[in-house]
Design an enzyme around this catalytic site. Structure first.
Site, PDB file in Angstrom:
ATOM      1  N   GLY A   1      -7.905   5.508 -93.870  1.00 41.46           N
ATOM      2  CA  GLY A   1      -6.995   4.363 -93.836  1.00 41.46           C
ATOM      3  C   GLY A   1      -5.522   4.649 -94.083  1.00 41.46           C
TER       4      GLY A   1
ATOM      5  CD  GLU B   1      -6.924   4.632-101.388  1.00 46.09           C
ATOM      6  OE1 GLU B   1      -6.812   4.391-100.169  1.00 46.09           O
ATOM      7  OE2 GLU B   1      -8.025   4.621-101.968  1.00 46.09           O
ATOM      8  CG  ASP B   2      -6.302   2.279 -96.995  1.00 42.22           C
ATOM      9  OD1 ASP B   2      -6.638   2.515 -98.177  1.00 42.22           O
ATOM     10  OD2 ASP B   2      -7.144   2.118 -96.086  1.00 42.22           O
TER      11      ASP B   2
ATOM     12  CG  ASP C   1     -11.061  -4.691-102.681  1.00 40.65           C
ATOM     13  OD1 ASP C   1     -10.896  -5.613-103.487  1.00 40.65           O
ATOM     14  OD2 ASP C   1     -11.897  -4.760-101.755  1.00 40.65           O
TER      15      ASP C   1
ATOM     16  CG  ASP D   1     -11.850   0.428 -90.360  1.00 37.96           C
ATOM     17  OD1 ASP D   1     -11.525   0.609 -91.542  1.00 37.96           O
ATOM     18  OD2 ASP D   1     -13.021   0.540 -89.961  1.00 37.96           O
TER      19      ASP D   1
ATOM     20  CG  ASN E   1     -15.150   0.629-108.454  1.00 41.57           C
ATOM     21  OD1 ASN E   1     -15.467   1.051-109.564  1.00 41.57           O
ATOM     22  ND2 ASN E   1     -15.351  -0.632-108.088  1.00 41.57           N
TER      23      ASN E   1
HETATM   24  P1  5GP Z   1     -11.751  -0.221-103.862  1.00 43.78           P
HETATM   25  O1  5GP Z   1     -12.583  -1.475-103.965  1.00 43.78           O
HETATM   26  O2  5GP Z   1     -12.526   0.961-104.304  1.00 43.78           O
HETATM   27  O3  5GP Z   1     -10.430  -0.363-104.570  1.00 43.78           O
HETATM   28  O4  5GP Z   1     -11.423  -0.042-102.353  1.00 43.78           O
HETATM   29  C1  5GP Z   1     -12.297   0.681-101.578  1.00 43.78           C
HETATM   30  C2  5GP Z   1     -11.830   0.905-100.204  1.00 43.78           C
HETATM   31  O5  5GP Z   1     -12.261  -0.233 -99.482  1.00 43.78           O
HETATM   32  C3  5GP Z   1     -10.355   1.046 -99.896  1.00 43.78           C
HETATM   33  O6  5GP Z   1      -9.844   2.346-100.055  1.00 43.78           O
HETATM   34  C4  5GP Z   1     -10.357   0.686 -98.430  1.00 43.78           C
HETATM   35  O7  5GP Z   1     -10.747   1.799 -97.650  1.00 43.78           O
HETATM   36  C5  5GP Z   1     -11.441  -0.364 -98.378  1.00 43.78           C
HETATM   37  N1  5GP Z   1     -10.871  -1.709 -98.392  1.00 43.78           N
HETATM   38  C6  5GP Z   1     -10.781  -2.575 -99.406  1.00 43.78           C
HETATM   39  N2  5GP Z   1     -10.242  -3.737 -99.012  1.00 43.78           N
HETATM   40  C7  5GP Z   1      -9.978  -3.580 -97.686  1.00 43.78           C
HETATM   41  C8  5GP Z   1      -9.415  -4.440 -96.683  1.00 43.78           C
HETATM   42  O8  5GP Z   1      -9.028  -5.581 -96.901  1.00 43.78           O
HETATM   43  N3  5GP Z   1      -9.333  -3.905 -95.430  1.00 43.78           N
HETATM   44  C9  5GP Z   1      -9.759  -2.650 -95.126  1.00 43.78           C
HETATM   45  N4  5GP Z   1      -9.646  -2.254 -93.871  1.00 43.78           N
HETATM   46  N5  5GP Z   1     -10.283  -1.822 -96.046  1.00 43.78           N
HETATM   47  C10 5GP Z   1     -10.395  -2.294 -97.312  1.00 43.78           C
END
Ligand code: 5GP
Length: 176
Positions: free
Chosen positions: A44, A98-99, A102, A158, A105
């Site tokens: 991402g 990071e992109d 969320d 994506d 984690n």
């Molecule tokens: P975390 O929940 O571990 O912070 O995020 C996990 C991963 O979920 C992120 O690095 C990203 O790849 C994906 N992610 C979380 N929210 C989104 C979103 O709204 N759109 C996209 N495309 N990926 C997301």
């Protein structure tokens, strides 16, 4: 998902302006620290990393790391390392790029992996932050935009491999 383009949440011009600001801030913070290693999180962050890194005014090197989540679609799951950094980052200043953060984690897991390589310091940079979705508190040093708890696509992000190369950030409604 329909073929229609997702509605615009953050236009291309706003992204461009914010990336330039972040690059200026990072360049100032690392001006006297020697080479900075930017570690892009695949897939991402590839577009954000490309734009950000080209606007820095300090010496920099690029590395990539890849993780995947055991969850599917838009659901978060346990994080697993798919590809570690290839270069030696021991004793170096690194910024994880990071992109989106969320639940937190993934970033928490990545910091643990990278700490084991013995860098001089680790800072974190994300284009997008869903602050209301936080499950694990992680220090984020550079944030592009705070967004709500919605699924976003474009500029590297994506949904089921669709819309990754849109020039703007749009939102979609996941079906899973
Ligand atoms: P975390 O929940 O571990 O912070 O995020 C996990 C991963 O979920 C992120 O690095 C990203 O790849 C994906 N992610 C979380 N929210 C989104 C979103 O709204 N759109 C996209 N495309 N990926 C997301």
């Amino acid at each position: 998902m329909s073929d229609a383009l997702p509605p615009v949440l953050i236009p291309e011009s706003d992204i461009e302006a914010r990336v330039a600001e972040l690059a200026q801030q990072i360049s100032a913070d690392y001006a006297d620290k020697g080479e900075l290693v930017l570690i892009g999180v695949l897939k991402g962050a590839f577009i954000f990393l490309a734009d950000l890194s080209r606007q820095l005014s300090i010496p920099r090197a690029i590395e990539f790391i890849a993780v995947s989540s055991y969850g599917s679609g838009s659901k978060s799951g346990a994080v697993r390392l798919v590809m570690d950094v290839r270069g030696n980052i021991e004793g170096k200043h690194v910024v994880i790029v990071e992109d989106i953060v969320d639940t937190g984690n993934t970033l928490h897991y990545l910091i643990g992996i990278l700490e084991s390589h013995g860098p001089a310091s680790i800072k974190t940079c994300t284009l997008l932050h869903k602050a209301s979705a936080t499950e694990v508190e992680v220090d984020i040093d550079y944030v592009g935009f705070a967004i709500g708890d919605e699924w976003v696509v474009g500029y590297g992000l994506d949904y089921a491999e669709q819309n990754r190369t849109l020039p703007y950030i749009g939102n979609v409604t996941p079906t899973d």
